[in-house]
Each structure stands twice: as C-alpha cells, then as structure tokens.
Write a protein that holds these residues in place. Sequence first.
Motif, PDB file in Angstrom:
ATOM      1  N   ALA A  52     -13.520 -24.626  24.497  1.00 12.89           N
ATOM      2  CA  ALA A  52     -12.805 -23.837  25.539  1.00 12.89           C
ATOM      3  C   ALA A  52     -11.785 -23.168  24.670  1.00 12.89           C
ATOM      4  O   ALA A  52     -10.982 -23.643  24.019  1.00 12.89           O
ATOM      5  CB  ALA A  52     -12.113 -24.929  26.832  1.00 12.89           C
ATOM      6  N   ALA A  53     -11.212 -21.782  25.287  1.00 13.41           N
ATOM      7  CA  ALA A  53     -10.247 -21.199  24.448  1.00 13.41           C
ATOM      8  C   ALA A  53      -9.125 -21.920  24.718  1.00 13.41           C
ATOM      9  O   ALA A  53      -8.153 -21.777  23.966  1.00 13.41           O
ATOM     10  CB  ALA A  53     -10.289 -19.789  25.069  1.00 13.41           C
ATOM     11  N   SER A  54      -8.746 -22.410  25.662  1.00 14.85           N
ATOM     12  CA  SER A  54      -7.550 -23.256  26.389  1.00 14.85           C
ATOM     13  C   SER A  54      -7.203 -24.378  25.331  1.00 14.85           C
ATOM     14  O   SER A  54      -6.300 -24.540  24.833  1.00 14.85           O
ATOM     15  CB  SER A  54      -7.378 -23.583  27.699  1.00 14.85           C
ATOM     16  OG  SER A  54      -8.632 -24.467  28.012  1.00 14.85           O
ATOM     17  N   ALA A  55      -8.231 -24.930  24.895  1.00 12.26           N
ATOM     18  CA  ALA A  55      -8.243 -26.183  23.990  1.00 12.26           C
ATOM     19  C   ALA A  55      -7.851 -25.512  22.597  1.00 12.26           C
ATOM     20  O   ALA A  55      -6.855 -26.314  21.990  1.00 12.26           O
ATOM     21  CB  ALA A  55      -9.344 -26.788  23.726  1.00 12.26           C
ATOM     22  N   ILE A  56      -8.159 -24.474  22.152  1.00 11.54           N
ATOM     23  CA  ILE A  56      -7.923 -23.965  20.652  1.00 11.54           C
ATOM     24  C   ILE A  56      -6.429 -23.533  20.829  1.00 11.54           C
ATOM     25  O   ILE A  56      -5.634 -23.845  20.115  1.00 11.54           O
ATOM     26  CB  ILE A  56      -8.842 -22.843  20.381  1.00 11.54           C
ATOM     27  CG1 ILE A  56     -10.311 -23.404  20.238  1.00 11.54           C
ATOM     28  CG2 ILE A  56      -8.552 -22.124  19.319  1.00 11.54           C
ATOM     29  CD1 ILE A  56     -11.212 -22.166  19.888  1.00 11.54           C
ATOM     30  N   ASP A  57      -6.050 -22.852  21.925  1.00 16.60           N
ATOM     31  CA  ASP A  57      -4.616 -22.369  21.980  1.00 16.60           C
ATOM     32  C   ASP A  57      -3.812 -23.345  22.086  1.00 16.60           C
ATOM     33  O   ASP A  57      -2.822 -23.265  21.543  1.00 16.60           O
ATOM     34  CB  ASP A  57      -4.897 -21.402  23.442  1.00 16.60           C
ATOM     35  CG  ASP A  57      -3.270 -20.983  23.531  1.00 16.60           C
ATOM     36  OD1 ASP A  57      -2.822 -20.110  22.465  1.00 16.60           O
ATOM     37  OD2 ASP A  57      -2.629 -20.976  24.450  1.00 16.60           O
ATOM     38  N   ARG A  58      -4.103 -24.602  22.830  1.00 13.05           N
ATOM     39  CA  ARG A  58      -3.478 -25.804  22.943  1.00 13.05           C
ATOM     40  C   ARG A  58      -2.968 -26.469  21.451  1.00 13.05           C
ATOM     41  O   ARG A  58      -1.807 -26.625  20.869  1.00 13.05           O
ATOM     42  CB  ARG A  58      -3.763 -26.801  23.874  1.00 13.05           C
ATOM     43  CG  ARG A  58      -2.847 -27.908  23.977  1.00 13.05           C
ATOM     44  CD  ARG A  58      -3.353 -28.989  25.075  1.00 13.05           C
ATOM     45  NE  ARG A  58      -4.645 -29.188  24.940  1.00 13.05           N
ATOM     46  CZ  ARG A  58      -5.664 -28.969  25.712  1.00 13.05           C
ATOM     47  NH1 ARG A  58      -5.755 -27.819  26.811  1.00 13.05           N
ATOM     48  NH2 ARG A  58      -6.841 -29.246  25.566  1.00 13.05           N
TER      49      ARG A  58
END
Length: 328
Positions: free
Chosen positions: A33-39
């Motif tokens: 998930a892109a959100s996991a990478i961003d976090r």
Amino acid sequence: MARAFLVPASLRYLDQVARSGSIQKAAKELNVAASAIDRQILLLEQELEVELFERVPRGMRLTAAGDALVTLARRWRADERRVAADIKQLQGLDQGHVRLVAMDSHANGLLPRFIERLAVEQPRISLEVEIASPDDALSALLAGGADIAAIFNLTPRRDVHVHWSSELPFGCVVSPAHPLAKGETVSLQEVVAYPIALQSKALMIRRYLDARYGWLFADPQKALVTNSLQLVKQLARGGRYVAFTSELDAAPELAAGTLRFLPVRDKGAEPQTVSVAIDARKPLSRLGRIVADLLTDEIRASLRDARAAGVAAMPANEEIRQGSEEAT
C-alpha cells in the motif's frame, strides 16, 4: 517458503521510491500500500530529523541525505543477498543471485556465450547483468549495485580487488581489404593518412588518445565520432575507416576474419587492460567466485580465438595476474 528480509522495510521502501521516482510507482512494484510506504519514509525523516526526498510535481527526488541513506540501503541489501546465498551453500545448494556489470563490447562478444555456459553448468545461479561505461561500472561495484565488474583500464584502488587482469596491446582494427592490413603493425603517422572512426569521450581509450595523441584529430574532416562501438566496427569493416579499439572489443569480428587487429608500434604506446574486479571491502562468496572464474575463462577464450585467427600476435611479455581470495 516466504523470503525473510534482514534489511528493514523502511530502507527497502526508500530504495524502491528512489528507483521508481514516486511512492505510487514504488507501491505497484512492491505490491504494498502506498500509505504504508509513505508512513515508513515519514518515520525515517522524523528519526533522522532531515528530509530524504524533495516532493516535486512529477514525483520524489532524493536530497543529499536521502542519497547517502539509499547508498547504505543498497549495500545492506547486497550483503543480505550474499548472506542468503551463503546459507544455501551451507545447506549444500549452489543457489543464489549474482549481479554483474560489464562493458557494451562484452554484450556483443563474450557475454552471450558466458551466460549460456553459466546456465548449463550452474542452473541454480541466477544472474543479473548491467551494461555500463567503465566509470559507471566502478561506481556500481563500490555502491553495492554489483558483485562483480568486468572493466577496461581499471586504475589501481585500495577498495577494489582485481580477481584477474590481462594486458591488451594498444592498436586499431581495419578491414582485411584496407591498405594498412598488409602490415603486421602500424604507426600513428600511417593511421592519420586515412579516415578514423572514434569512440566517444565516455570511454577510456578515447581519453587516452586525446591526452597522448591529440594531433591525430587535427583535421576534423577525417574523424567520425560516435558512442556506438558497433557502428565503429561496422565502419571499419566497410574498408574506409581505421578504428582504435582493443582485441577484446572486436573479438568476434577478429575471430571471424572480418577485421584485422594491428598493434601500434610507436614508442610509448601503452597497453590497455581488461579486469575482473570485486569490492575489496567485502569477501567474495562461493557463488561469486564461480561466476568470476567462468567469466575469466570466457574472456581468455575470446582473446585466444581472436589471436588464433592470425589477426594479432600475442606479446611474449604479456603479463596476466590472477588474484585470489579465501572462499567463504
């Protein structure tokens, strides 16, 4: 069995974003998930108290701090792959992944035969091959982007171990029908009487020519410059041009008899070199040794075939040095 990662996810995500240029593209590549990478990237920036990327309209661009961290991440990932291969070897399996960086001339010469031989003799070893200039090949080796490098004219460095190296006479190639082909050697004064096909300044042989023999190119009408080795060789085969290159660069054509190699006999003409090198700061794994030894054998075979065709006499005082390391 799922692969166990030793390098933290945050560094793996950082590396992929740097390669892909955006979090969305990295997410697709990693199936995360892109959100996991961003976090994870935001947490890294908070812990280090520095920005790792510049957020630009077209994606993500590394800052100087980000570039330093990505370099570390890639070294760790290279170490991770080597440890995984070592563990498999302890289990009695010659299985693993080796990354090789080589020159463009190798791709059209010895590399296909080398890759085929490796696939037959060591089917459990997967190989990744990157084609680069000598400068970029050295950078990839030292940055952890490659395990082994085949490089022309490698300068001695403490952080590079030469596994094997051979001298290559400085010379040029011509068509068998070219007037210069009647001789066994050639002088630079003889060469300048004919049109010259030159490789670009990205290559060491061109830099050597510019530094030592800039007068060769005083008449720009007689020199054609290109970054394509294949075009240089095609022009020489056409019979009009003389091309400065090594025996290994033109090994397939020399062995086939479509080109002749003429050593330059001028005093002070220094030989070129070809080297198989590794990062001296790391031990060479057993799989790496297998690949390095097979690559060395193929380079020797290519030179042998080219010289056996009668296009160049092997110098009696050629020095070949074989480096050695302890197997791990």
